[in-house]
Scaffold this motif. Sequence first.
Motif, PDB file in Angstrom:
ATOM      1  N   GLN A   1       0.854  -1.079   0.070  1.00 46.11           N
ATOM      2  CA  GLN A   1       0.243  -0.130   0.079  1.00 46.11           C
ATOM      3  C   GLN A   1       0.864   1.484   0.090  1.00 46.11           C
ATOM      4  O   GLN A   1       0.520   2.208  -0.392  1.00 46.11           O
ATOM      5  N   GLU A   2       1.775   1.228   0.553  1.00 44.44           N
ATOM      6  CA  GLU A   2       2.941   2.387   0.929  1.00 44.44           C
ATOM      7  C   GLU A   2       3.974   2.511  -0.297  1.00 44.44           C
ATOM      8  O   GLU A   2       4.609   3.571  -0.426  1.00 44.44           O
ATOM      9  N   GLY A   3       4.151   1.365  -1.010  1.00 51.86           N
ATOM     10  CA  GLY A   3       4.969   1.453  -2.087  1.00 51.86           C
ATOM     11  C   GLY A   3       6.364   1.434  -1.573  1.00 51.86           C
ATOM     12  O   GLY A   3       7.239   1.932  -2.101  1.00 51.86           O
ATOM     13  N   LEU A   4       6.600   0.433  -0.493  1.00 53.32           N
ATOM     14  CA  LEU A   4       7.888   0.221   0.192  1.00 53.32           C
ATOM     15  C   LEU A   4       8.244  -0.918  -0.083  1.00 53.32           C
ATOM     16  O   LEU A   4       7.684  -1.926  -0.401  1.00 53.32           O
ATOM     17  N   THR A   5       9.845  -0.911   0.148  1.00 56.65           N
ATOM     18  CA  THR A   5      10.575  -2.279   0.035  1.00 56.65           C
ATOM     19  C   THR A   5      11.849  -2.248   1.177  1.00 56.65           C
ATOM     20  O   THR A   5      12.006  -1.179   1.425  1.00 56.65           O
ATOM     21  N   ALA A   6      11.875  -3.334   1.837  1.00 54.35           N
ATOM     22  CA  ALA A   6      13.049  -3.326   2.879  1.00 54.35           C
ATOM     23  C   ALA A   6      14.253  -2.983   1.990  1.00 54.35           C
ATOM     24  O   ALA A   6      15.197  -2.319   2.691  1.00 54.35           O
ATOM     25  N   ALA A   7      14.308  -3.504   0.823  1.00 60.17           N
ATOM     26  CA  ALA A   7      15.603  -2.977   0.007  1.00 60.17           C
ATOM     27  C   ALA A   7      15.728  -1.478  -0.123  1.00 60.17           C
ATOM     28  O   ALA A   7      16.745  -0.968  -0.314  1.00 60.17           O
TER      29      ALA A   7
ATOM     30  N   ARG B   1      18.514  -3.529  13.191  1.00 58.18           N
ATOM     31  CA  ARG B   1      17.514  -2.465  13.912  1.00 58.18           C
ATOM     32  C   ARG B   1      17.043  -1.633  12.848  1.00 58.18           C
ATOM     33  O   ARG B   1      15.862  -1.068  12.665  1.00 58.18           O
ATOM     34  N   ARG B   2      17.710  -1.458  11.502  1.00 59.30           N
ATOM     35  CA  ARG B   2      16.981  -0.522  10.546  1.00 59.30           C
ATOM     36  C   ARG B   2      16.082  -1.350   9.637  1.00 59.30           C
ATOM     37  O   ARG B   2      14.895  -0.870   9.335  1.00 59.30           O
ATOM     38  N   ASP B   3      16.245  -2.826   9.412  1.00 58.06           N
ATOM     39  CA  ASP B   3      15.387  -3.467   8.600  1.00 58.06           C
ATOM     40  C   ASP B   3      14.076  -3.890   9.358  1.00 58.06           C
ATOM     41  O   ASP B   3      13.234  -4.340   8.736  1.00 58.06           O
ATOM     42  N   THR B   4      13.883  -3.665  10.556  1.00 60.06           N
ATOM     43  CA  THR B   4      12.759  -3.916  11.360  1.00 60.06           C
ATOM     44  C   THR B   4      11.741  -2.804  11.586  1.00 60.06           C
ATOM     45  O   THR B   4      10.658  -2.722  12.160  1.00 60.06           O
ATOM     46  N   HIS B   5      12.167  -1.518  11.026  1.00 58.01           N
ATOM     47  CA  HIS B   5      11.337  -0.129  11.305  1.00 58.01           C
ATOM     48  C   HIS B   5      10.080  -0.417  10.844  1.00 58.01           C
ATOM     49  O   HIS B   5       9.254   0.032  11.509  1.00 58.01           O
ATOM     50  N   ASP B   6       9.996  -0.830   9.506  1.00 63.76           N
ATOM     51  CA  ASP B   6       8.580  -0.844   8.916  1.00 63.76           C
ATOM     52  C   ASP B   6       7.733  -1.832   9.706  1.00 63.76           C
ATOM     53  O   ASP B   6       6.566  -1.557   9.580  1.00 63.76           O
TER      54      ASP B   6
ATOM     55  N   ALA C   1       8.458   1.308  26.252  1.00 63.41           N
ATOM     56  CA  ALA C   1       9.170   1.115  27.573  1.00 63.41           C
ATOM     57  C   ALA C   1       9.114  -0.274  27.968  1.00 63.41           C
ATOM     58  O   ALA C   1       9.847  -0.937  28.512  1.00 63.41           O
ATOM     59  N   GLY C   2       7.869  -0.918  27.768  1.00 60.58           N
ATOM     60  CA  GLY C   2       7.279  -2.229  27.947  1.00 60.58           C
ATOM     61  C   GLY C   2       7.611  -3.214  27.153  1.00 60.58           C
ATOM     62  O   GLY C   2       7.361  -4.362  27.351  1.00 60.58           O
ATOM     63  N   ALA C   3       8.060  -2.872  25.843  1.00 61.97           N
ATOM     64  CA  ALA C   3       8.128  -3.765  24.896  1.00 61.97           C
ATOM     65  C   ALA C   3       9.431  -4.492  24.597  1.00 61.97           C
ATOM     66  O   ALA C   3      10.413  -3.718  25.010  1.00 61.97           O
ATOM     67  N   PRO C   4       9.502  -5.747  24.104  1.00 59.33           N
ATOM     68  CA  PRO C   4      10.952  -6.202  23.821  1.00 59.33           C
ATOM     69  C   PRO C   4      11.439  -5.618  22.537  1.00 59.33           C
ATOM     70  O   PRO C   4      10.827  -5.049  21.724  1.00 59.33           O
ATOM     71  N   CYS C   5      12.759  -5.738  22.489  1.00 56.02           N
ATOM     72  CA  CYS C   5      13.502  -5.212  21.347  1.00 56.02           C
ATOM     73  C   CYS C   5      13.166  -6.102  19.891  1.00 56.02           C
ATOM     74  O   CYS C   5      13.469  -7.329  20.131  1.00 56.02           O
ATOM     75  N   LEU C   6      12.459  -5.366  19.266  1.00 54.30           N
ATOM     76  CA  LEU C   6      11.863  -6.192  18.084  1.00 54.30           C
ATOM     77  C   LEU C   6      13.127  -6.847  17.077  1.00 54.30           C
ATOM     78  O   LEU C   6      13.270  -7.813  16.617  1.00 54.30           O
ATOM     79  N   ALA C   7      14.384  -6.025  17.090  1.00 54.83           N
ATOM     80  CA  ALA C   7      15.321  -6.459  16.161  1.00 54.83           C
ATOM     81  C   ALA C   7      16.136  -7.819  16.829  1.00 54.83           C
ATOM     82  O   ALA C   7      16.952  -8.792  16.264  1.00 54.83           O
ATOM     83  N   GLU C   8      15.685  -8.287  18.007  1.00 53.47           N
ATOM     84  CA  GLU C   8      16.009  -9.382  18.989  1.00 53.47           C
ATOM     85  C   GLU C   8      15.468 -10.489  18.863  1.00 53.47           C
ATOM     86  O   GLU C   8      15.851 -11.544  19.298  1.00 53.47           O
ATOM     87  N   MET C   9      14.083 -10.277  18.049  1.00 57.57           N
ATOM     88  CA  MET C   9      13.265 -11.367  18.012  1.00 57.57           C
ATOM     89  C   MET C   9      13.455 -12.209  16.752  1.00 57.57           C
ATOM     90  O   MET C   9      14.090 -11.617  15.822  1.00 57.57           O
ATOM     91  N   PRO C  10      13.011 -13.461  16.660  1.00 58.04           N
ATOM     92  CA  PRO C  10      13.315 -14.198  15.593  1.00 58.04           C
ATOM     93  C   PRO C  10      12.081 -13.790  14.737  1.00 58.04           C
ATOM     94  O   PRO C  10      10.967 -14.129  14.611  1.00 58.04           O
ATOM     95  N   ILE C  11      12.252 -12.897  13.447  1.00 58.10           N
ATOM     96  CA  ILE C  11      11.494 -12.463  12.697  1.00 58.10           C
ATOM     97  C   ILE C  11      10.622 -13.320  11.849  1.00 58.10           C
ATOM     98  O   ILE C  11       9.335 -13.106  11.691  1.00 58.10           O
ATOM     99  N   LEU C  12      11.133 -14.450  11.597  1.00 60.76           N
ATOM    100  CA  LEU C  12      10.388 -15.497  10.678  1.00 60.76           C
ATOM    101  C   LEU C  12       9.338 -16.213  11.580  1.00 60.76           C
ATOM    102  O   LEU C  12       8.279 -16.461  11.085  1.00 60.76           O
TER     103      LEU C  12
END
Length: 278
Positions: free
Chosen positions: A118-124, A151-156, A220-231
Amino acid sequence: MNDTIRSFPVGTQVDIAPDGTIFRHPDRPEPRRNLRAAVHHFRELLKDKEDTSHVFKIFESLPSSRFVPMARKFTLSREGQRVRESEPYLPTILDDHAALRRYHAGTVAHAYCDFMEQEGLTAAGLVEEGERAWPDRPKYGDLIEWYAWRRRDTHDLLHVLTGYGRDALGEQCVLAFTYGQNGGFANLFIAYLAAINTRRGVKTSAPVLRAVRQAHKLGAGAPCLAEMPILQLLKMPLDEARALMKVGDPTEYRRCHAIWRERGIDPYDLLAKGMATA
């Protein structure tokens, strides 16, 4: 573009993962704070919020004291090693929408694909913005680099999980939420200064600063997304993943949108209106 740097002086003491990847390459420069540069790039960002190269420059100008300790703790842990083995490079995974669409409807994967398309975005594309910010920067091939990329790639993906859109206030709230998770003064620097600019530029009763503050507290109460298994996260039902991430309910953000729309203001056109007024 320079090739990845892999050699370092004999006898140099470095932390090394079991697979031989070093934590921090000796040639990697120490980050230095430059508030004047951060202000300059913030002003440029206000002129064009789509030019995210300035966001990268702000983060470079305002390095986080928590980044390296967090990176060290995670990347040298067993869980960090497992994640790195299964997910060496996230953009390849995140941009394979055909594979992600094979997961059940209602999963994070489907919500992510819907959002990006919808936003016309890609991770690349986000990677390319970073490369544009630093076209001649060498690659060190160390664990700091890998962690920074996550950290960068999990922003969207964080937009999808939190419910904050890509409007100006949504971006501000995501950065404030990220500060709650990870720290980093640059997150707050952009979030609050941009929120002040929004409030000054579009004078309504919309609780802009409260929305950003709420996002700050929720993160402040959320875990770090970048450290989670994204798959694994992508396979989960969206509601279940949001509960796991403890993202909470962005009530103040939605209230801002409701007030603006009642006034005939498009929340996704706020930045342009704000700059014209300011």
